[in-house]
Design a protein around this motif. Structure first.
Motif, PDB file in Angstrom:
ATOM      1  N   GLY A   1      32.845  42.807  26.684  1.00  0.00           N
ATOM      2  CA  GLY A   1      33.443  41.563  27.162  1.00  0.00           C
ATOM      3  C   GLY A   1      34.530  41.750  28.202  1.00  0.00           C
ATOM      4  O   GLY A   1      35.174  40.786  28.593  1.00  0.00           O
ATOM      5  N   HIS A   2      34.731  42.976  28.654  1.00  0.00           N
ATOM      6  CA  HIS A   2      35.766  43.194  29.661  1.00  0.00           C
ATOM      7  C   HIS A   2      35.281  42.725  31.021  1.00  0.00           C
ATOM      8  O   HIS A   2      34.144  42.939  31.400  1.00  0.00           O
ATOM      9  CB  HIS A   2      36.125  44.687  29.735  1.00  0.00           C
ATOM     10  N   GLU A   3      36.201  42.080  31.773  1.00  0.00           N
ATOM     11  CA  GLU A   3      35.822  41.622  33.094  1.00  0.00           C
ATOM     12  C   GLU A   3      36.648  42.266  34.194  1.00  0.00           C
ATOM     13  O   GLU A   3      36.233  42.310  35.340  1.00  0.00           O
ATOM     14  CB  GLU A   3      35.955  40.101  33.178  1.00  0.00           C
ATOM     15  N   ASN A   4      37.854  42.750  33.839  1.00  0.00           N
ATOM     16  CA  ASN A   4      38.727  43.298  34.878  1.00  0.00           C
ATOM     17  C   ASN A   4      38.441  44.780  35.091  1.00  0.00           C
ATOM     18  O   ASN A   4      39.104  45.648  34.541  1.00  0.00           O
ATOM     19  CB  ASN A   4      40.193  43.101  34.494  1.00  0.00           C
ATOM     20  N   LEU A   5      37.425  45.067  35.866  1.00  0.00           N
ATOM     21  CA  LEU A   5      37.083  46.451  36.175  1.00  0.00           C
ATOM     22  C   LEU A   5      37.323  46.649  37.666  1.00  0.00           C
ATOM     23  O   LEU A   5      36.636  46.066  38.498  1.00  0.00           O
ATOM     24  CB  LEU A   5      35.614  46.725  35.863  1.00  0.00           C
ATOM     25  N   LEU A   6      38.321  47.464  37.974  1.00  0.00           N
ATOM     26  CA  LEU A   6      38.666  47.654  39.385  1.00  0.00           C
ATOM     27  C   LEU A   6      38.174  49.017  39.848  1.00  0.00           C
ATOM     28  O   LEU A   6      38.545  50.037  39.259  1.00  0.00           O
ATOM     29  CB  LEU A   6      40.194  47.588  39.556  1.00  0.00           C
ATOM     30  N   PRO A   7      37.328  49.047  40.865  1.00  0.00           N
ATOM     31  CA  PRO A   7      36.880  50.342  41.366  1.00  0.00           C
ATOM     32  C   PRO A   7      38.079  51.134  41.907  1.00  0.00           C
ATOM     33  O   PRO A   7      38.957  50.578  42.570  1.00  0.00           O
ATOM     34  CB  PRO A   7      35.901  49.992  42.488  1.00  0.00           C
ATOM     35  N   ILE A   8      38.108  52.405  41.581  1.00  0.00           N
ATOM     36  CA  ILE A   8      39.212  53.254  42.043  1.00  0.00           C
ATOM     37  C   ILE A   8      38.823  53.818  43.404  1.00  0.00           C
ATOM     38  O   ILE A   8      37.825  54.525  43.541  1.00  0.00           O
ATOM     39  CB  ILE A   8      39.492  54.379  41.030  1.00  0.00           C
ATOM     40  N   LYS A   9      39.633  53.461  44.417  1.00  0.00           N
ATOM     41  CA  LYS A   9      39.270  53.872  45.778  1.00  0.00           C
ATOM     42  C   LYS A   9      39.753  55.292  46.074  1.00  0.00           C
ATOM     43  O   LYS A   9      39.096  56.047  46.766  1.00  0.00           O
ATOM     44  CB  LYS A   9      39.868  52.887  46.795  1.00  0.00           C
ATOM     45  N   LYS A  10      40.914  55.595  45.530  1.00  0.00           N
ATOM     46  CA  LYS A  10      41.481  56.906  45.805  1.00  0.00           C
ATOM     47  C   LYS A  10      42.371  57.257  44.631  1.00  0.00           C
ATOM     48  O   LYS A  10      43.006  56.383  44.049  1.00  0.00           O
ATOM     49  CB  LYS A  10      42.315  56.862  47.096  1.00  0.00           C
ATOM     50  N   SER A  11      42.373  58.498  44.233  1.00  0.00           N
ATOM     51  CA  SER A  11      43.322  58.866  43.187  1.00  0.00           C
ATOM     52  C   SER A  11      43.946  60.206  43.529  1.00  0.00           C
ATOM     53  O   SER A  11      43.290  61.085  44.083  1.00  0.00           O
ATOM     54  CB  SER A  11      42.632  58.893  41.822  1.00  0.00           C
ATOM     55  N   ASP A  12      45.249  60.323  43.244  1.00  0.00           N
ATOM     56  CA  ASP A  12      45.913  61.605  43.455  1.00  0.00           C
ATOM     57  C   ASP A  12      46.872  61.840  42.292  1.00  0.00           C
ATOM     58  O   ASP A  12      46.837  61.098  41.305  1.00  0.00           O
ATOM     59  CB  ASP A  12      46.636  61.624  44.811  1.00  0.00           C
TER      60      ASP A  12
ATOM     61  N   MET B   1      44.516  30.002  22.967  1.00  0.00           N
ATOM     62  CA  MET B   1      45.027  30.524  24.230  1.00  0.00           C
ATOM     63  C   MET B   1      44.273  29.870  25.369  1.00  0.00           C
ATOM     64  O   MET B   1      43.279  29.191  25.174  1.00  0.00           O
ATOM     65  CB  MET B   1      44.832  32.042  24.269  1.00  0.00           C
ATOM     66  N   THR B   2      44.809  30.086  26.565  1.00  0.00           N
ATOM     67  CA  THR B   2      44.108  29.606  27.746  1.00  0.00           C
ATOM     68  C   THR B   2      43.720  30.814  28.592  1.00  0.00           C
ATOM     69  O   THR B   2      44.496  31.768  28.715  1.00  0.00           O
ATOM     70  CB  THR B   2      45.001  28.659  28.562  1.00  0.00           C
ATOM     71  N   GLU B   3      42.496  30.770  29.093  1.00  0.00           N
ATOM     72  CA  GLU B   3      42.026  31.870  29.912  1.00  0.00           C
ATOM     73  C   GLU B   3      42.192  31.466  31.375  1.00  0.00           C
ATOM     74  O   GLU B   3      41.768  30.385  31.778  1.00  0.00           O
ATOM     75  CB  GLU B   3      40.551  32.118  29.576  1.00  0.00           C
ATOM     76  N   TYR B   4      42.841  32.322  32.146  1.00  0.00           N
ATOM     77  CA  TYR B   4      43.053  32.024  33.559  1.00  0.00           C
ATOM     78  C   TYR B   4      42.171  32.916  34.408  1.00  0.00           C
ATOM     79  O   TYR B   4      42.190  34.130  34.268  1.00  0.00           O
ATOM     80  CB  TYR B   4      44.522  32.231  33.930  1.00  0.00           C
ATOM     81  N   ARG B   5      41.379  32.266  35.259  1.00  0.00           N
ATOM     82  CA  ARG B   5      40.558  33.025  36.209  1.00  0.00           C
ATOM     83  C   ARG B   5      41.326  33.051  37.525  1.00  0.00           C
ATOM     84  O   ARG B   5      41.638  32.007  38.082  1.00  0.00           O
ATOM     85  CB  ARG B   5      39.199  32.371  36.388  1.00  0.00           C
ATOM     86  N   LEU B   6      41.652  34.238  37.961  1.00  0.00           N
ATOM     87  CA  LEU B   6      42.574  34.403  39.082  1.00  0.00           C
ATOM     88  C   LEU B   6      41.901  35.116  40.245  1.00  0.00           C
ATOM     89  O   LEU B   6      40.902  35.816  40.058  1.00  0.00           O
ATOM     90  CB  LEU B   6      43.777  35.254  38.649  1.00  0.00           C
ATOM     91  N   SER B   7      42.479  34.926  41.418  1.00  0.00           N
ATOM     92  CA  SER B   7      42.111  35.766  42.555  1.00  0.00           C
ATOM     93  C   SER B   7      43.340  36.543  42.960  1.00  0.00           C
ATOM     94  O   SER B   7      44.417  35.971  43.124  1.00  0.00           O
ATOM     95  CB  SER B   7      41.666  34.928  43.750  1.00  0.00           C
ATOM     96  N   CYS B   8      43.134  37.837  43.120  1.00  0.00           N
ATOM     97  CA  CYS B   8      44.245  38.692  43.483  1.00  0.00           C
ATOM     98  C   CYS B   8      43.772  39.544  44.648  1.00  0.00           C
ATOM     99  O   CYS B   8      42.866  40.363  44.467  1.00  0.00           O
ATOM    100  CB  CYS B   8      44.622  39.541  42.277  1.00  0.00           C
ATOM    101  N   SER B   9      44.314  39.321  45.821  1.00  0.00           N
ATOM    102  CA  SER B   9      43.812  39.958  47.048  1.00  0.00           C
ATOM    103  C   SER B   9      42.294  39.778  47.139  1.00  0.00           C
ATOM    104  O   SER B   9      41.566  40.740  47.348  1.00  0.00           O
ATOM    105  CB  SER B   9      44.144  41.450  47.105  1.00  0.00           C
ATOM    106  N   ASP B  10      41.823  38.560  46.889  1.00  0.00           N
ATOM    107  CA  ASP B  10      40.393  38.228  46.926  1.00  0.00           C
ATOM    108  C   ASP B  10      39.578  38.926  45.841  1.00  0.00           C
ATOM    109  O   ASP B  10      38.361  38.973  45.912  1.00  0.00           O
ATOM    110  CB  ASP B  10      39.775  38.557  48.299  1.00  0.00           C
ATOM    111  N   TRP B  11      40.245  39.489  44.863  1.00  0.00           N
ATOM    112  CA  TRP B  11      39.525  40.176  43.788  1.00  0.00           C
ATOM    113  C   TRP B  11      39.669  39.356  42.507  1.00  0.00           C
ATOM    114  O   TRP B  11      40.784  38.973  42.146  1.00  0.00           O
ATOM    115  CB  TRP B  11      40.113  41.583  43.591  1.00  0.00           C
ATOM    116  N   PRO B  12      38.556  39.030  41.805  1.00  0.00           N
ATOM    117  CA  PRO B  12      38.691  38.191  40.618  1.00  0.00           C
ATOM    118  C   PRO B  12      39.287  38.953  39.433  1.00  0.00           C
ATOM    119  O   PRO B  12      38.932  40.100  39.195  1.00  0.00           O
ATOM    120  CB  PRO B  12      37.247  37.769  40.317  1.00  0.00           C
ATOM    121  N   LEU B  13      40.191  38.293  38.711  1.00  0.00           N
ATOM    122  CA  LEU B  13      40.786  38.884  37.512  1.00  0.00           C
ATOM    123  C   LEU B  13      40.837  37.807  36.433  1.00  0.00           C
ATOM    124  O   LEU B  13      40.849  36.612  36.738  1.00  0.00           O
ATOM    125  CB  LEU B  13      42.223  39.350  37.786  1.00  0.00           C
ATOM    126  N   VAL B  14      40.854  38.236  35.184  1.00  0.00           N
ATOM    127  CA  VAL B  14      40.990  37.294  34.077  1.00  0.00           C
ATOM    128  C   VAL B  14      42.219  37.667  33.271  1.00  0.00           C
ATOM    129  O   VAL B  14      42.407  38.831  32.929  1.00  0.00           O
ATOM    130  CB  VAL B  14      39.750  37.324  33.160  1.00  0.00           C
TER     131      VAL B  14
END
Ligand SMILES: Nc1ncnc2c1ncn2[C@@H]1O[C@H](COP(=O)(O)OP(=O)(O)OP(=O)(O)O)[C@@H](O)[C@H]1O
Ligand SMILES: [Mg+2]
Lengths: 268, 364
Positions: free
Chosen positions: B250-261, B316-329
């Motif tokens: 049920g997770h929706e906030n999966l952010l691809p990792i562009k670079k890691s150091d 609770m209330t679920e908020y569907r957000l846009s963050c830098s054009d990226w969807p988050l919950v």
């Protein structure tokens, strides 16, 4: 046509249908109680024809033959057909599942073709091997062959309507192969087996064409007797035989209906 | 099941362990229902097989019950190899997905089927039936025909028919899927209680991740016949092994990792500093996102987002957000104060402690 008139028309149609279906039977029944030898004028009520019927050794022999033929062939056909129906179900997904279509063929084959074929076949075997002389034996074999498809199809249809996991549930609940047969398969199939028993029985009692071609001199059945007697004209005696047959078939139909009703109430 | 039930007698029985060792089952060359699955189930464990439709859950249960044979691999129950042991010789009972109640038998006769086959005495049979029926709450239905039962009642009869045999292992194939939410919730608790009380090994199948989490000691997540992850509900929810498991839980906030150091990672919504593991995605579960209104004092390291939609979910209330054009919950407990509305700008505080890094699907 308005809705009301359509309803009236359909109702009239229904009564006409019933008339053509049952009026001839009614005529036969009524004239079997006629006191004179006529199928045109009803002179009064009597049981004379029934008395003559039961005193007639030829008719009694034919009745006996019909009963033996029907019972024996039906019992054999139910066993073979039941196993066939199960086999077709069990291997319905296998490579030879198309074989089930072969079983339909005798059902749609005209009786006359079937009868002639059986006769020719038995005569050939009789010439070569000296067995299977025309008589009750050949008739039983012939009747079994046309009864088996009906039994197999009824049993198969019942099995196909079952939840396939029932078979697995029986296994899962510790039933050995024999216990699965006696405690699960046979009780589950009982309605289908009873229905196919009664159907096979009526088919056999009813059959004239195939019996005619496979009968021997000693194995005249009621339909064959009626056919030969009728060439001398329809006597009230024939009407009496027909009335008895109607009553028998009626009884079997009632039995199967009662069986169906009881099953439904005991299920609920 | 609402009435209090007399406790079923504790039996001096060792619940069985189950060993599944490199088991595969193919129905055709291109239809692999189970692919090299290995897992061990402890005696008395409530073990759940979780996965989407067609992932091989029923297939695995059938192998355990002996109704089907693996193409390769070994199955042990109670330490004994099950190779060549037919279903009727296994102390394993199944609650079938379709219930599989015998139509020619009424409720009592259905429940007694397994006992009859084991040739128990009449006294023992009726004792066990009464006890189990009371336990499951179907003592009033015993004389009914199967077609007189509701879906939920059939469900319970199927459960009673399996339980009454007191097997070492009980297999349950989506037993609650046909029930309404209320009854389902009650039966979840009831089943769990029953399992603890009887000490039986339960192998439970579901495709509902919440049900799996509520009920199980451990969960195995299956995907296309492969074991994707195995672990406690908490481990599976908070540290999913890969993208598939995360999305299935049920997770929706999966952010691809562009670079890691060494000092942090870069994602589409910004950079997070910290010591992260190697991986393809940053998972931000709802509890890792704290929502602040713009007029509240800003916490450090906040990112800005816009509310697209508010979904009222009761507590609770679920908020569907846009963050830098990226969807988050994100979620916010409903505590009587008006929350942000659609179109509002909000601040998001990211608790990286509660975040996890995970692998792309199939790499896990
Ligand atoms: N007897 C069979 N013949 C061919 N393929 C089968 C057979 N049984 C199952 N399969 C296939 O194996 C795969 C797994 O099936 P299975 O029934 O185990 O799924 P499941 O996880 O129980 O799904 P669901 O949640 O829908 O019940 C599916 O792709 C299915 O089509
Ligand atoms: Mg399934």
């Amino acid at each position: 046509m308005s809705r009301g008139r359509l309803t009236a028309f359909l109702r009239g149609f229904w009564y006409a249908l019933m008339l053509f279906l049952y009026a001839p039977l009614l005529v036969v029944v009524v004239f079997s109680f006629n006191s004179i030898n006529s199928s045109a004028r009803f002179a009064g009520f009597s049981l004379d024809w029934y008395k003559r019927l039961f005193a007639n050794d030829v008719i009694m022999q034919a009745l006996w033959n019909t009963a033996v033929l029907a019972t024996v062939s039906t019992l054999i056909a139910v066993v073979i057909g039941g196993m066939l129906g199960y086999g077709f179900y069990r291997y319905r997904l296998g490579r030879l599942s198309w074989l089930v279509w072969l079983i339909y063929l005798p059902v749609i084959m005209p009786d006359i073709v079937f009868g002639i074929a059986e006769m020719t076949f038995f005569v050939l075997i009789n010439q070569w091997l000296g067995i299977l002389a025309p008589g009750l034996g050949t008739m039983i074999i012939a009747h079994v062959t046309f009864q088996v498809p009906f039994v197999a199809l009824l049993v198969n249809a019942r099995l196909l309507a079952l939840d396939p996991s029932l078979f697995e549930a029986a296994q899962d609940l510790y039933a050995s192969p024999w216990q699965r047969l006696s405690a699960f398969l046979l009780p589950t199939l009982r309605p289908a087996i009873a229905a196919s028993f009664l159907l096979a029985l009526t088919l056999s009692i009813d059959d004239f064409v195939i019996s005619f071609f496979t009968a021997g001199p000693e194995s005249t059945t009621l339909p064959i007797y009626i056919w030969s007697a009728i060439r001398k004209g329809v006597t009230p005696e024939i009407n009496a035989i027909a009335t008895l047959m109607i009553a028998t078939v009626f009884l079997i139909a009632m039995l199967s209906m009662l069986g169906g009703r009881r099953r439904r109430t005991s299920d609920t | 099941m609402s009435e209090p039930a007399p406790p079923m007698q504790q039996r001096a029985r060792s619940a069985s362990s189950i060993g599944i060792d490199q088991v595969s089952r193919r129905f055709a060359a291109d239809a692999v229902a189970l692919d090299d699955v290995s897992l061990d189930i402890q005696p008395g464990e409530f073990f759940t097989l979780l996965g989407p439709s067609g992932c091989g859950k029923t297939t695995l249960l059938r192998l355990l019950a002996g109704l089907d044979q693996p193409d390769s691999g070994l199955i042990h129950i109670g330490g004994r190899s099950m190779q060549g042991v037919p279903p009727h010789r296994r102390s394993v009972n199944t609650v079938f997905q379709s219930y599989a109640l015998f139509p020619h038998r009424n409720v009592r006769e259905n429940i007694r089927f397994g006992l009859e086959m084991q040739r128990l005495s009449a006294a023992e049979i009726s004792r066990r039936i009464e006890r189990t029926a009371a336990l499951i709450g179907i003592d009033k239905l015993l004389e009914r025909g199967i077609d007189q039962l509701s879906g939920g009642q059939r469900q319970r009869v199927a459960l009673a028919r399996a339980l009454v045999n007191e097997p070492d292992v009980l297999l349950l194939d989506e037993p609650l899927s046909a029930l309404d939410a209320g009854l389902r919730g009650r039966l979840q608790i009831e089943l769990r209680r029953l399992q603890r009380q009887l000490g039986m090994t339960f192998v439970f199948v579901t495709h509902d991740q919440e049900e799996a989490m509520v009920m199980s000691d451990r969960i195995a997540v299956l995907n296309h016949g492969r074991l994707a992850q195995i672990g406690t509900p908490q481990a599976i929810y908070e540290k999913p092994a890969d993208e598939f498991v995360a999305r299935f839980m049920g997770h929706e906030n999966l952010l691809p990792i562009k670079k890691s150091d060494a000092t942090g990672i870069e994602t589409p919504i910004g950079r997070f500093s910290g010591d992260f593991a190697e991986g393809a995605y940053l998972l931000l579960p709802p509890q890792s996102l704290i929502l602040h209104r713009l007029d509240q004092p800003a916490a450090p390291d906040c990112i800005e987002a816009v509310v697209d939609e508010c979904l009222y979910r009761g507590g609770m209330t679920e908020y569907r957000l846009s963050c830098s054009d990226w969807p988050l919950v994100a979620t916010l407990a409903n505590q009587g104060r008006p929350g942000p509305a659609a179109g509002d700008r909000v601040r998001l505080e990211v608790v990286t402690r509660a975040a996890a890094v995970l692998q792309a699907e199939g790499d896990g």
